[in-house]
Write a protein that holds these residues in place. Structure first.
Motif, mmCIF file in Angstrom:
data_model
loop_
_atom_site.group_PDB
_atom_site.id
_atom_site.type_symbol
_atom_site.label_atom_id
_atom_site.label_comp_id
_atom_site.label_asym_id
_atom_site.label_seq_id
_atom_site.Cartn_x
_atom_site.Cartn_y
_atom_site.Cartn_z
ATOM 1 N N GLN A 1 -76.974 68.122 14.750
ATOM 2 C CA GLN A 1 -76.963 67.815 16.185
ATOM 3 C C GLN A 1 -75.553 67.880 16.775
ATOM 4 O OE1 GLN A 1 -78.439 65.870 13.820
ATOM 5 N NE2 GLN A 1 -80.426 65.136 14.516
ATOM 6 N N PRO A 2 -74.557 67.190 16.203
ATOM 7 C CA PRO A 2 -73.199 67.314 16.745
ATOM 8 C C PRO A 2 -72.665 68.741 16.652
ATOM 9 C CG PRO A 2 -73.330 65.452 15.228
ATOM 10 C CD PRO A 2 -74.624 66.192 15.128
ATOM 11 N N LEU A 3 -73.008 69.440 15.582
ATOM 12 C CA LEU A 3 -72.565 70.824 15.436
ATOM 13 C C LEU A 3 -73.149 71.692 16.551
ATOM 14 C CD1 LEU A 3 -71.009 72.913 13.791
ATOM 15 C CD2 LEU A 3 -73.056 73.206 12.380
ATOM 16 N N ALA A 4 -74.407 71.462 16.876
ATOM 17 C CA ALA A 4 -75.046 72.225 17.956
ATOM 18 C C ALA A 4 -74.349 71.966 19.292
ATOM 19 C CB ALA A 4 -76.527 71.871 18.042
ATOM 20 N N ARG A 5 -73.952 70.723 19.519
ATOM 21 C CA ARG A 5 -73.229 70.400 20.759
ATOM 22 C C ARG A 5 -71.822 70.995 20.734
ATOM 23 N NH1 ARG A 5 -75.577 65.344 19.742
ATOM 24 N NH2 ARG A 5 -73.594 64.584 18.957
ATOM 25 N N ASP A 6 -71.123 70.837 19.619
ATOM 26 C CA ASP A 6 -69.738 71.303 19.511
ATOM 27 C C ASP A 6 -69.616 72.817 19.666
ATOM 28 O OD1 ASP A 6 -69.040 68.668 19.092
ATOM 29 O OD2 ASP A 6 -68.735 68.899 16.922
ATOM 30 N N THR A 7 -70.606 73.553 19.169
ATOM 31 C CA THR A 7 -70.572 75.011 19.253
ATOM 32 C C THR A 7 -71.131 75.544 20.565
ATOM 33 O OG1 THR A 7 -72.723 75.222 18.183
ATOM 34 C CG2 THR A 7 -70.771 75.286 16.758
ATOM 35 N N GLY A 8 -71.700 74.650 21.383
ATOM 36 C CA GLY A 8 -72.273 75.072 22.654
ATOM 37 C C GLY A 8 -73.707 75.559 22.554
ATOM 38 N N ALA A 9 -74.305 75.469 21.366
ATOM 39 C CA ALA A 9 -75.703 75.879 21.217
ATOM 40 C C ALA A 9 -76.617 74.976 22.035
ATOM 41 C CB ALA A 9 -76.111 75.854 19.750
ATOM 42 N N ILE A 10 -76.237 73.712 22.153
ATOM 43 C CA ILE A 10 -76.959 72.765 23.007
ATOM 44 C C ILE A 10 -75.958 72.206 23.997
ATOM 45 C CG2 ILE A 10 -78.163 70.550 23.111
ATOM 46 C CD1 ILE A 10 -79.362 71.151 20.401
ATOM 47 N N LYS A 11 -76.288 72.361 25.258
ATOM 48 C CA LYS A 11 -75.410 71.882 26.321
ATOM 49 C C LYS A 11 -75.793 70.462 26.724
ATOM 50 C CE LYS A 11 -73.432 75.899 26.943
ATOM 51 N NZ LYS A 11 -72.117 76.178 26.527
ATOM 52 N N HIS A 12 -74.796 69.700 27.111
ATOM 53 C CA HIS A 12 -75.024 68.356 27.652
ATOM 54 C C HIS A 12 -75.184 68.447 29.151
ATOM 55 C CE1 HIS A 12 -73.733 66.542 23.852
ATOM 56 N NE2 HIS A 12 -74.446 65.530 24.286
ATOM 57 N N PRO A 13 -75.777 67.542 29.782
ATOM 58 C CA PRO A 13 -76.573 66.460 29.198
ATOM 59 C C PRO A 13 -77.990 66.929 28.905
ATOM 60 C CG PRO A 13 -76.482 66.182 31.563
ATOM 61 C CD PRO A 13 -75.663 67.411 31.232
ATOM 62 N N LEU A 14 -78.650 66.203 28.051
ATOM 63 C CA LEU A 14 -80.051 66.471 27.746
ATOM 64 C C LEU A 14 -80.911 65.625 28.686
ATOM 65 C CD1 LEU A 14 -80.046 66.440 23.832
ATOM 66 C CD2 LEU A 14 -80.253 68.413 25.318
#
Length: 84
Positions: A19-32
């Motif tokens: 999960q943090p890796l997905a956020r850090d790499t931009g694969a998942i953008k905030h906010p959810l």
């Protein structure tokens, strides 16, 4: 529920800390906004892609399953792939 058990088995194949890796790499953008967590977003994405549901169908299923209160347009924006 069998679907929940299968989901847990699938998630166990992911590396710890995905999960943090997905956020850090931009694969998942905030906010959810529409989702409780990254896992719910991934599950809805896999419903759409894996099952071949239309976005509107995906939104209805996600709501019925308690995964997200999201419209088909919001899913389109969330799933948009950006090229670098």
């Amino acid at each position: 529920m069998m679907a929940d058990e299968n989901w847990e088995v699938l998630l166990s194949a992911f590396p710890s800390g995905w999960q943090p890796l997905a956020r850090d790499t931009g694969a998942i953008k905030h906010p959810l906004k529409e989702f409780r967590c990254e896992s719910d977003l991934l599950r809805v994405l896999l419903l759409h892609v894996g099952k071949g549901y239309f976005l509107r169908e995906t939104a209805v299923i996600a709501k019925a399953a308690g995964l997200a209160e999201v419209s088909d347009v919001a899913l389109l924006k969330r799933f948009k792939i950006r090229s670098h």
